[in-house]
Scaffold this active site. Structure first.
Site, mmCIF file in Angstrom:
data_model
loop_
_atom_site.group_PDB
_atom_site.id
_atom_site.type_symbol
_atom_site.label_atom_id
_atom_site.label_comp_id
_atom_site.label_asym_id
_atom_site.label_seq_id
_atom_site.Cartn_x
_atom_site.Cartn_y
_atom_site.Cartn_z
ATOM 1 N N HIS A 41 53.636 87.596 59.271
ATOM 2 C CA HIS A 41 52.859 86.503 58.864
ATOM 3 C C HIS A 41 52.615 86.857 57.213
ATOM 4 C CE1 HIS A 41 51.505 85.844 62.860
ATOM 5 N NE2 HIS A 41 51.984 84.529 62.607
ATOM 6 N N GLN A 152 62.259 83.855 59.686
ATOM 7 C CA GLN A 152 63.773 83.816 60.447
ATOM 8 C C GLN A 152 63.522 84.424 61.856
ATOM 9 O OE1 GLN A 152 66.307 82.175 59.594
ATOM 10 N NE2 GLN A 152 67.163 82.554 57.774
ATOM 11 N N SER A 190 52.676 87.295 67.665
ATOM 12 C CA SER A 190 51.285 87.336 68.122
ATOM 13 C C SER A 190 51.398 87.580 69.636
ATOM 14 C CB SER A 190 50.745 86.035 67.843
ATOM 15 O OG SER A 190 50.888 85.958 66.626
#
Ligand code: AMP
Length: 287
Positions: A41, A152, A190
């Site tokens: 992120h 991506q 995550s």
């Protein structure tokens, strides 16, 4: 002057900030996420810093994009930690709406993109990309970004959003960013926290087999054979259960009818380890 990050939970307040930023002629970038942040992120924020004067990160676990038996309820959340990471990465506005703010009543509008949503995760997760396209459209309406940054890691998501923005003439430029990996090759996600130690070790087969695929391409091995070898390699892991192993043209995600050197392809994997479904991919070309 260093601006401190502001956390905003309502659409109305976000609009006030955006109106002011637009009035000042700022270039606005958005990094949409579901939180539980990691370096993947943050790499998107870094890319945003290159192009934008105001960076908005959204953290919203979007119920629309989860199937009935998926992990919406147990999706990992840690807003305090996310807030610190986002602030140090250079996010200006952290948008953290509740579900009741985004969908105060049942939403009757659906954005549905055809064709690119048909294979891969679109086939395994019916309705998933409708949920993604709908929430991303809504975020674009709220934030009015000039640029939007996507990883991506979710290559099909990039394809869907790029198609949508093109089809609907949305005034935003989509910026795809490379996959960020752990030192041992595991693509950051995550959902990696769900993995037991043994599952985590076996999950390395994903990045390892994509690397092997690259060498097989170099050796001129046919795509059908590469696909077979990938399936065999992944199946060697006792905890792995394959959802899909596909080699498609990129970015239209159509079947490779004829192997032509120089043609862009994606090798895409989705594999479950225990209850945890992981995806990984390699975008490359036929030699
Ligand atoms: P998520 O919070 O998983 O919905 O992801 C939010 C954004 O971060 C999406 O554009 C993802 O593609 C991107 N992203 C997630 N993991 C990675 C990664 N390992 N490398 C690069 N981008 C990622």
């Amino acid at each position: 002057m260093i601006q401190t990050m502001q956390q905003i939970a309502t659409i109305a307040k976000m609009r006030t900030h955006i109106n002011e930023a637009r009035r000042q002629g700022k270039r606005i970038g958005i990094v949409p996420t579901m939180g539980f942040l990691h370096e993947g992120h943050l790499s998107l924020v870094k890319a945003a810093r290159e192009k934008c004067d105001l960076i908005v990160m959204s953290i919203f676990v979007n119920p629309l994009q989860f199937g009935p038996n998926e992990d919406f309820e147990r999706y990992p959340r840690n807003i305090e930690r996310d807030r610190e990471m986002a602030a140090s990465a250079g996010v200006d506005l952290l948008f953290t709406p509740e579900v009741s703010e985004m969908y105060p009543k049942p939403i009757l509008t659906n954005i549905s993109v055809a064709n690119v949503t048909a294979p891969l995760c679109g086939a395994s997760r019916p309705g998933h990309f409708d949920g993604v396209a709908t929430v991303v459209t809504k975020l674009f309406q709220i934030v009015q970004p000039d640029y939007a940054f996507f990883g991506q890691k979710d290559a099909q998501q990039v394809a869907v959003i790029t198609q949508m923005v093109h089809d609907l003439s949305m005034p935003v430029q989509i910026v795809p960013c490379p996959i960020i990996r752990e030192a041992d090759g595991l693509a950051m996600s995550s959902r990696n926290v769900y993995l037991s130690q043994e599952e985590r070790t076996q999950a390395l087969v994903l990045s390892q087999s994509l690397k092997l695929a690259e060498t097989w391409l170099d050796e001129g091995i046919a795509l059908v054979e590469i696909k077979d070898r990938l399936i065999q390699k992944i199946t060697e892991m006792p905890l792995a259960s394959i959802d899909y192993v596909e080699i498609l043209r990129f970015p239209n995600l159509e079947p490779v009818e004829q192997e032509v050197a120089g043609q862009a392809i994606i090798i895409a994997l989705a594999v479950k380890f225990g209850k945890t479904r992981l995806i990984d991919n390699l975008i490359t070309e036929i030699r």
